[in-house]
Write a protein that holds these residues in place. Sequence first.
Motif, PDB file in Angstrom:
ATOM      1  N   ALA A  24       0.837  -1.207   0.000  1.00  0.00           N
ATOM      2  CA  ALA A  24       0.000   0.000   0.000  1.00  0.00           C
ATOM      3  C   ALA A  24       0.865   1.248   0.000  1.00  0.00           C
ATOM      4  CB  ALA A  24      -0.921  -0.010   1.207  1.00  0.00           C
ATOM      5  N   SER A  27       2.323   1.873  -3.292  1.00  0.00           N
ATOM      6  CA  SER A  27       1.390   2.450  -4.257  1.00  0.00           C
ATOM      7  C   SER A  27       1.088   3.898  -3.947  1.00  0.00           C
ATOM      8  CB  SER A  27       0.090   1.650  -4.286  1.00  0.00           C
ATOM      9  OG  SER A  27      -0.607   1.832  -3.104  1.00  0.00           O
ATOM     10  N   SER A  30       3.936   6.379  -4.762  1.00  0.00           N
ATOM     11  CA  SER A  30       4.243   6.681  -6.159  1.00  0.00           C
ATOM     12  C   SER A  30       3.019   7.141  -6.939  1.00  0.00           C
ATOM     13  CB  SER A  30       4.854   5.453  -6.827  1.00  0.00           C
ATOM     14  OG  SER A  30       4.152   4.312  -6.473  1.00  0.00           O
ATOM     15  N   THR A  31       1.891   7.188  -6.270  1.00  0.00           N
ATOM     16  CA  THR A  31       0.674   7.554  -6.970  1.00  0.00           C
ATOM     17  C   THR A  31       0.716   8.946  -7.560  1.00  0.00           C
ATOM     18  OG1 THR A  31      -0.630   6.143  -5.597  1.00  0.00           O
ATOM     19  CG2 THR A  31      -1.784   7.886  -6.686  1.00  0.00           C
ATOM     20  N   GLY A  34       2.723   9.196 -10.651  1.00  0.00           N
ATOM     21  CA  GLY A  34       2.126   8.574 -11.830  1.00  0.00           C
ATOM     22  C   GLY A  34       0.972   9.370 -12.359  1.00  0.00           C
ATOM     23  N   GLY A  35       0.068   9.738 -11.413  1.00  0.00           N
ATOM     24  CA  GLY A  35      -1.099  10.470 -11.859  1.00  0.00           C
ATOM     25  C   GLY A  35      -0.732  11.807 -12.466  1.00  0.00           C
ATOM     26  N   ALA A  38       0.575  11.688 -16.004  1.00  0.00           N
ATOM     27  CA  ALA A  38      -0.424  11.460 -17.052  1.00  0.00           C
ATOM     28  C   ALA A  38      -1.182  12.732 -17.368  1.00  0.00           C
ATOM     29  CB  ALA A  38      -1.404  10.385 -16.617  1.00  0.00           C
ATOM     30  N   ALA A 247     -11.526   7.390 -14.262  1.00  0.00           N
ATOM     31  CA  ALA A 247     -10.318   7.941 -14.892  1.00  0.00           C
ATOM     32  C   ALA A 247     -10.473   9.434 -15.151  1.00  0.00           C
ATOM     33  CB  ALA A 247     -10.020   7.206 -16.193  1.00  0.00           C
ATOM     34  N   SER A 250     -10.094  11.241 -11.798  1.00  0.00           N
ATOM     35  CA  SER A 250      -8.719  11.305 -11.309  1.00  0.00           C
ATOM     36  C   SER A 250      -7.814  12.079 -12.265  1.00  0.00           C
ATOM     37  CB  SER A 250      -8.175   9.887 -11.092  1.00  0.00           C
ATOM     38  OG  SER A 250      -8.249   9.148 -12.289  1.00  0.00           O
ATOM     39  N   ASN A 252      -7.061  11.512 -15.480  1.00  0.00           N
ATOM     40  CA  ASN A 252      -6.288  10.777 -16.473  1.00  0.00           C
ATOM     41  C   ASN A 252      -6.892  10.819 -17.871  1.00  0.00           C
ATOM     42  OD1 ASN A 252      -4.210   9.720 -14.731  1.00  0.00           O
ATOM     43  ND2 ASN A 252      -5.811   8.480 -13.810  1.00  0.00           N
ATOM     44  N   VAL A 253      -8.182  11.081 -17.937  1.00  0.00           N
ATOM     45  CA  VAL A 253      -8.882  11.145 -19.220  1.00  0.00           C
ATOM     46  C   VAL A 253      -9.602  12.483 -19.291  1.00  0.00           C
ATOM     47  CG1 VAL A 253     -10.832  10.158 -20.504  1.00  0.00           C
ATOM     48  CG2 VAL A 253      -9.128   8.655 -19.498  1.00  0.00           C
TER      49      VAL A 253
END
Lengths: 520, 322
Positions: A24, A27, A30-31, A34-35, A38, A247, A250, A252-253
């Motif tokens: 956990a 994740s 590094s969240t 990553g987010g 993007a 997505a 958050s 990402n899209v």
Amino acid sequence: MRHPSRTTFRAAAAAGAAALLALAGCSSSSTSGGGGSASGGGAGGGTLVVGVTSDPDTLFPWKATQFQAVNVLQNLYGTLTELDKDLNTVPGLATAWKASDEGRTLTLTLREGVTFADGSAFDSADAKSSLDKIMDEATAAVAASTLASVKSVQAPDPRTLVLKLNAPDAALPSNLASVNVAMLSSDDTEAALTAKPNGTGPFTLKGRVASQSLTLAANPKYWGQEKPKVAAVEFRVIPDESSIVSAMQSGNVQLAVFNDPLVARTAATGQVSVAKTPQLSYHALQLNSRRGELGDKDVRLAIQCAVDREQVLQTAALGEGEVTGPITSPAFRSDPARRPCPTRDLAKAAEHLAKAGKSGGVTIKTIVSQGEYATSVNEAQSLKAQLAEAKINLDLEVLESGAFVDRWVAADFDAAVALNGGRPDPDGMYGRYFTSKGNLNKVAGYSSPELDRLFEQGRTTTDQAARKAIYDKVAAELEDNAAWVWLFAGYNYTATASGVQGFTPMANGSLQYLRTTTVQ
Amino acid sequence: MRKIIHHRAARRGAGIAGTLSGVAVLVFVMLRAIPGDQITAGLGTEAAALSPAQRVALERYYGLDRPLVAQFFSWIGNVLTGNLGYSARAQRSVLDLTLHSLPVTLELAVLSIVLALLIGVPLGMLAASRPDAPRDAFGQLVSLAGLSIPAFLLATTLLSVLASSYGFNPNGQGFATLAENPGLNLQQMFLPALVLGFGIAAPIQRTTRTAVLEIRSDDFVRTARAKGVPPRRLQIRHVLGNALVPITTMTGLQFGYLLGGAVVVEQIFSVPGIGRQVLLGIQQKEYAVVQSTVLVIALAFVVVNLLTDALYRVIDPRVRAS
């Protein structure tokens, strides 16, 4: 002495907890990176990320019918004519067209300075080659029937294309706007284009990871006055619509189109705005008048009178849509108030059943698709409950979407709950269904000499007001005979993240205005 | 010749070949029994508008005009030479697609099993440590939740809540393989592995509990305790060590299931695994994709079973001796 099991438990629990925390922690730590990367890539790099549930099943425009494929290919290929945001036919690769010889010749002037993605020039030889191949049955192009009125194609000079017609066809310029009639280079083959598209559209194919993403790059050689505003568009495959919503939330899209009203409601949060657009596609209870009890017009009219369309709309689609007649195109829209039984009339339904000698009731075997579109089963259940009150038993057969298509294509049904696509021109929309020689007449299950005559008249008439009057008669003929029971037209929901501007949703679901979209 | 047939490895090999042949025939027949074909799958309702000549052209294009027996043996022949077929949709060979999707699913399966073991084994031991006590009830409750909460529900809820409340959704980004971006890949794999692992933890917890309870009442455990073996050593080495055989069996079965059965979770979390490859193949009626991929999954299942059997020899001296 300590209890042995307690020690064991502690050791095991500690090990488990430590492992879970490690994962956990890994994740969560590094969240953000990553987010951020993007969304940063999308906003800062000029890449618009569009969430889609599937990648295209083909990249060959003449055989593309899947929604996702059509949406991608519209941005890669050019057509002789185009549709504007109001579905008017406007110049595309042809700058002008003129009918002559009493409508039996259509002469198109082609645009100069247009090149394909590979740099080769587009001219009338390419246009002639494209139309000839589409009309060749060996190609198995889906638009072959759209060009049925074309007898031959001539290319007298590089900028002129002449279509010789069997009979006048007023719908032809509009039909040429379909990506299924896209202009391809005469040197290209299906195999080559399936692997590497080569069009004249605003974007070119940049890359593709099968089942994951497809990326388009702005075409610097695009002929349009307005060049694409974004450097790239990535169609990112997220198979589940709810996951696309997540997505978007958050970051990402940035853009997605939904047709499920429930999903659209969940998408509308602070960072995501949702715009709804009335669609040309329509929900209907298709009746096959060539089978069983439905051969009797009064049985069909009884069904029509026993249906409360507004209630179907409210219960199955959360009220998201409008009750409609047969023609949904804005320029030719049918008036649903002019049909027999515009509102539910059970007494009239009983009257029609009695007239058909079926006062005791009838049973209609009805196929329903599970999964083809979101509201199908709910619509069927609503119709079944309503019709039961008129002694009409809808015997529902809920089928997996592939099995539904198979039965629909074979016209192996008495009735079908269906969502059918619409077209801007009523001839293209219904001529193939309800004329006796139409290639979908077997599925439509109804035709009449009067409809043949009206469609013929509509095709040969060029005056818009006169055509509207003709197609009003077509709509009346269809509803007076209860060829099908038209229910409602729904909305498409375009969800955009904040920072996305300039996108214009269209009633035919097209994403052609990705070229005018900006993303910050 | 008799010696060869009776040789254990040869018998095993024949069994595997028989299993794979059965799978090949079954998947081939089942696919043809599903309504529709590649033409209707590709064109949808527009297939109704095809003229007979167009239909014939498309049947030839997709190879549907050949007799079924010829299609079967042509496919099997190709598979035996390493050609698993070609996906027109993806524009790639099935072998290439599988080389990308199988490692993804294997990684997901391994992570899921690791999480399942980390949840299931301690909980099983906790429950067995004092049967019918609150800790046992707790263990049973978690196990019941794992069995009864559908994976799609847990997956969708986790994804929605984390994305809307915390903006956490690594799966919304393009998928990254372990080699391309290990950090992002582990983030993208964590939630699907957790959802799958939670479901698998339930049978592992139950198996562990039953096995531990059974072994604790064995004579050798009482003897060891009487000889003064320390409690931790007794629990870990003697009790858990002997409970490992049924736990391994259960884990192997669940691992095999994950190779093809994780498709719902793969869909929700956009993980391009082998389950999704089969699903897309079925949707598009790409026969070669489905047939060859199912055959690969069956082969992987067989290999997992072989590895599980090999593991018995490592963890149980009695198997080695026999």
